[in-house]
Design a protein around this motif. Structure first.
Motif, PDB file in Angstrom:
ATOM      1  N   ASP A 234       0.601  -1.341  -0.342  1.00  0.00           N
ATOM      2  CA  ASP A 234      -0.045   0.176  -0.193  1.00  0.00           C
ATOM      3  C   ASP A 234       1.162   1.455  -0.137  1.00  0.00           C
ATOM      4  O   ASP A 234       1.046   1.962   1.045  1.00  0.00           O
ATOM      5  CB  ASP A 234      -1.507  -0.212   1.381  1.00  0.00           C
ATOM      6  CG  ASP A 234      -2.131   1.269   1.537  1.00  0.00           C
ATOM      7  OD1 ASP A 234      -2.257   1.845   0.134  1.00  0.00           O
ATOM      8  OD2 ASP A 234      -2.804   1.377   2.046  1.00  0.00           O
ATOM      9  N   ILE A 235       1.783   1.518  -1.253  1.00  0.00           N
ATOM     10  CA  ILE A 235       2.712   3.068  -1.343  1.00  0.00           C
ATOM     11  C   ILE A 235       2.137   3.198  -3.085  1.00  0.00           C
ATOM     12  O   ILE A 235       2.154   2.473  -3.824  1.00  0.00           O
ATOM     13  CB  ILE A 235       4.147   1.804  -0.356  1.00  0.00           C
ATOM     14  CG1 ILE A 235       4.363   1.172  -2.188  1.00  0.00           C
ATOM     15  CG2 ILE A 235       4.048   1.467   0.716  1.00  0.00           C
ATOM     16  CD1 ILE A 235       6.217   0.885  -1.424  1.00  0.00           C
ATOM     17  N   ASP A 236       2.767   4.433  -3.346  1.00  0.00           N
ATOM     18  CA  ASP A 236       2.706   4.746  -4.335  1.00  0.00           C
ATOM     19  C   ASP A 236       3.652   4.128  -5.559  1.00  0.00           C
ATOM     20  O   ASP A 236       4.689   3.276  -4.651  1.00  0.00           O
ATOM     21  CB  ASP A 236       3.445   6.328  -4.265  1.00  0.00           C
ATOM     22  CG  ASP A 236       2.270   6.856  -3.407  1.00  0.00           C
ATOM     23  OD1 ASP A 236       1.235   6.317  -3.513  1.00  0.00           O
ATOM     24  OD2 ASP A 236       2.749   8.041  -2.949  1.00  0.00           O
TER      25      ASP A 236
ATOM     26  N   TYR B 262       4.265  -1.325  -9.648  1.00  0.00           N
ATOM     27  CA  TYR B 262       2.697  -0.152  -9.313  1.00  0.00           C
ATOM     28  C   TYR B 262       2.257  -1.050  -8.293  1.00  0.00           C
ATOM     29  O   TYR B 262       1.326  -2.312  -8.693  1.00  0.00           O
ATOM     30  CB  TYR B 262       1.391  -0.889 -10.198  1.00  0.00           C
ATOM     31  CG  TYR B 262       1.953   0.475 -12.272  1.00  0.00           C
ATOM     32  CD1 TYR B 262       1.714   1.243 -12.382  1.00  0.00           C
ATOM     33  CD2 TYR B 262       2.711  -0.693 -12.817  1.00  0.00           C
ATOM     34  CE1 TYR B 262       2.396   1.595 -12.775  1.00  0.00           C
ATOM     35  CE2 TYR B 262       3.388  -0.043 -13.960  1.00  0.00           C
ATOM     36  CZ  TYR B 262       2.555   1.175 -14.374  1.00  0.00           C
ATOM     37  OH  TYR B 262       3.359   2.229 -15.741  1.00  0.00           O
ATOM     38  N   TYR B 263       2.404  -0.831  -7.061  1.00  0.00           N
ATOM     39  CA  TYR B 263       2.729  -1.513  -5.973  1.00  0.00           C
ATOM     40  C   TYR B 263       0.951  -1.760  -5.771  1.00  0.00           C
ATOM     41  O   TYR B 263       0.281  -3.178  -5.310  1.00  0.00           O
ATOM     42  CB  TYR B 263       3.485  -1.051  -4.668  1.00  0.00           C
ATOM     43  CG  TYR B 263       4.296  -0.924  -4.995  1.00  0.00           C
ATOM     44  CD1 TYR B 263       5.550  -1.658  -4.369  1.00  0.00           C
ATOM     45  CD2 TYR B 263       5.651   0.526  -5.463  1.00  0.00           C
ATOM     46  CE1 TYR B 263       6.923  -1.906  -4.999  1.00  0.00           C
ATOM     47  CE2 TYR B 263       6.444   0.075  -5.625  1.00  0.00           C
ATOM     48  CZ  TYR B 263       7.326  -0.715  -5.349  1.00  0.00           C
ATOM     49  OH  TYR B 263       8.980  -0.707  -5.471  1.00  0.00           O
TER      50      TYR B 263
ATOM     51  N   ASP C 126       5.145  -6.927  -1.468  1.00  0.00           N
ATOM     52  CA  ASP C 126       6.513  -6.611  -1.675  1.00  0.00           C
ATOM     53  C   ASP C 126       7.212  -6.228  -0.251  1.00  0.00           C
ATOM     54  O   ASP C 126       7.016  -6.392   0.512  1.00  0.00           O
ATOM     55  CB  ASP C 126       6.497  -5.019  -2.157  1.00  0.00           C
ATOM     56  CG  ASP C 126       7.450  -4.767  -3.193  1.00  0.00           C
ATOM     57  OD1 ASP C 126       8.338  -4.246  -3.470  1.00  0.00           O
ATOM     58  OD2 ASP C 126       8.335  -3.714  -1.796  1.00  0.00           O
ATOM     59  N   GLY C 127       9.162  -6.694  -0.959  1.00  0.00           N
ATOM     60  CA  GLY C 127       9.704  -5.998   0.638  1.00  0.00           C
ATOM     61  C   GLY C 127       9.738  -4.860   1.495  1.00  0.00           C
ATOM     62  O   GLY C 127       9.664  -5.212   2.822  1.00  0.00           O
ATOM     63  N   PHE C 128       9.199  -4.190   0.840  1.00  0.00           N
ATOM     64  CA  PHE C 128       8.589  -3.161   1.789  1.00  0.00           C
ATOM     65  C   PHE C 128       8.061  -2.211   2.890  1.00  0.00           C
ATOM     66  O   PHE C 128       7.715  -2.097   3.931  1.00  0.00           O
ATOM     67  CB  PHE C 128       8.124  -1.692   0.691  1.00  0.00           C
ATOM     68  CG  PHE C 128       9.630  -0.616  -0.392  1.00  0.00           C
ATOM     69  CD1 PHE C 128      10.446  -0.658   0.382  1.00  0.00           C
ATOM     70  CD2 PHE C 128       9.319  -0.827  -1.628  1.00  0.00           C
ATOM     71  CE1 PHE C 128      11.247   0.251  -0.474  1.00  0.00           C
ATOM     72  CE2 PHE C 128      10.217  -0.192  -2.286  1.00  0.00           C
ATOM     73  CZ  PHE C 128      11.589   0.332  -2.352  1.00  0.00           C
ATOM     74  N   ASN C 129       7.250  -3.578   2.308  1.00  0.00           N
ATOM     75  CA  ASN C 129       6.235  -4.031   3.856  1.00  0.00           C
ATOM     76  C   ASN C 129       6.882  -4.162   4.818  1.00  0.00           C
ATOM     77  O   ASN C 129       6.239  -3.552   6.112  1.00  0.00           O
ATOM     78  CB  ASN C 129       5.039  -4.986   3.288  1.00  0.00           C
ATOM     79  CG  ASN C 129       4.174  -4.513   2.274  1.00  0.00           C
ATOM     80  OD1 ASN C 129       3.313  -4.506   3.000  1.00  0.00           O
ATOM     81  ND2 ASN C 129       4.298  -5.565   1.267  1.00  0.00           N
ATOM     82  N   LYS C 130       7.783  -4.898   5.055  1.00  0.00           N
ATOM     83  CA  LYS C 130       9.129  -5.107   6.334  1.00  0.00           C
ATOM     84  C   LYS C 130       8.505  -3.482   7.160  1.00  0.00           C
ATOM     85  O   LYS C 130       8.835  -3.884   8.689  1.00  0.00           O
ATOM     86  CB  LYS C 130       9.393  -5.981   6.427  1.00  0.00           C
ATOM     87  CG  LYS C 130      11.114  -6.526   6.771  1.00  0.00           C
ATOM     88  CD  LYS C 130      10.018  -7.737   8.427  1.00  0.00           C
ATOM     89  CE  LYS C 130      11.432  -7.992   8.884  1.00  0.00           C
ATOM     90  NZ  LYS C 130      10.259  -8.801   9.682  1.00  0.00           N
TER      91      LYS C 130
END
Length: 341
Positions: free
Chosen positions: A23-25, A37-38, A70-74
């Motif tokens: 849930d990011i841009d 396109y996250y 995606d790893g950005f969730n961590k």
């Protein structure tokens, strides 16, 4: 044998990979060559599930080939929330989903957590005949959705630096392997050029334990004259992907596959551009599926595969193209009649 138009498939399954929901841009990928396109990835998954649910021949199961979130969730503390969102969408589709683990699963969760998680589909296979993993903490299993056909799920990070403690024997063993080829301070930076580029931290390899187990599974399939499709997040044929996406010891696995007559197809994700190659030596199809995460909102990236006695017919959607995959030893006439030796 009858022409295609007169045949009904033995069974059907769906394929999707590299959803990488967060849930990011939107943002550029790391080489800054394509947009990721996250948020939209969840809508594209929804499109796939709707297509499978509305199809006259509903898939018996879905192969989710890894990198589900995606790893950005961590870093945002949103791993479980993102996973809930994706599994919620998948839950409204075909009843069986077979999850493959990619590098992003291991960015979000440790291997021990994954082995107890909803992404360990080997423990949760329903009506299909399913066999457990080869022992230890290797995530690999096989299942038969229809007599004479078998699917094998492999663990491409059985040897790797992700999801394990740095003090562990497994981490140190993998570090010794990668350090022979990659001297960069940041091991996510690919070394050198060509095939050398595969030795990065976002790839991994297969242990001897897993390779021995796979050899045994395929030997039994050879004896039973089964058609086997092997799936893994990482591609293993250098002509089916960019070299920076290959498994570390792809040669060992490729040699093993080539030694077994039962293998007809190898399916992977990881390389978001996708790829395809038919092995000249064996006729085995190596398909790398295009990733949802780098698919524009007005397109799609999934496939529906219909399985017959002599072939698989892959109906692609959006970036994924249609393919007819004749099994090794089978040939087709101009009138679409297939003969198998």
């Amino acid at each position: 044998m009858a022409g295609r138009a007169q045949q009904t498939p033995l069974f059907t399954f769906g394929v999707i990979t590299d959803i990488q929901y967060a849930d990011i841009d939107d943002a550029l990928n790391f080489p800054r060559t394509r947009t990721r396109y996250y948020r939209t990835s969840l809508q594209l998954l929804r499109n796939a599930v709707r297509s499978w649910s509305e199809s006259p021949l509903k898939p018996d199961f879905v192969l989710q080939l890894g990198d589900i979130i995606d790893g950005f969730n961590k870093g945002r503390g949103s791993s479980e929330r993102a996973l809930d969102a994706v599994l919620g969408e998948l839950g409204s589709g075909p009843p069986e989903v077979h999850h493959v683990w990619g590098n992003h699963e291991l960015y979000n969760f440790s291997r021990s957590e994954l082995l107890r998680s909803r992404l360990h589909s080997g423990l949760r296979a329903g009506r299909m005949e399913s066999k457990a993993q080869p022992g230890g903490d290797v995530y690999a299993y096989h299942f038969s959705p229809f007599p004479g056909f078998r699917f094998v799920v492999l663990d491409g990070f059985d040897v790797g630096l992700l999801g394990v403690e740095e003090s562990s024997e497994g981490y140190q063993r993998a570090l010794r392997v990668i350090r022979q080829h990659n001297q960069n301070e940041d091991l996510n930076r690919c070394p050198g050029s060509g095939l050398q580029m595969r030795f990065s931290m976002f790839n991994g390899g297969f242990s001897k334990n897993q390779l021995d187990w796979l050899d045994s599974v395929l030997s039994s399939a050879d004896d039973g004259q089964e058609r086997v499709t092997v799936v893994c997040h990482l591609p293993v044929h250098p002509d089916s992907t960019e070299p920076n996406c290959l498994a570390w010891n792809y040669e060992e696995l490729l040699t093993l596959l080539r030694s077994h007559s039962s293998v007809v197809c190898f399916m992977a994700g990881h390389d978001h551009e996708g790829g395809y190659h038919q092995d000249e030596e064996t006729g085995v199809h190596h398909i790398t599926f295009e990733g949802v995460i780098e698919t524009p909102p007005d397109s799609n990236a999934f496939a529906t595969v219909s399985v017959y006695e002599d072939r698989m017919e892959m109906k692609g959607h959006g970036r994924v193209r249609d393919r007819v995959l004749l099994y090794p030893g089978c040939s087709e006439t101009e009138s679409n009649v297939t003969h198998c030796s």
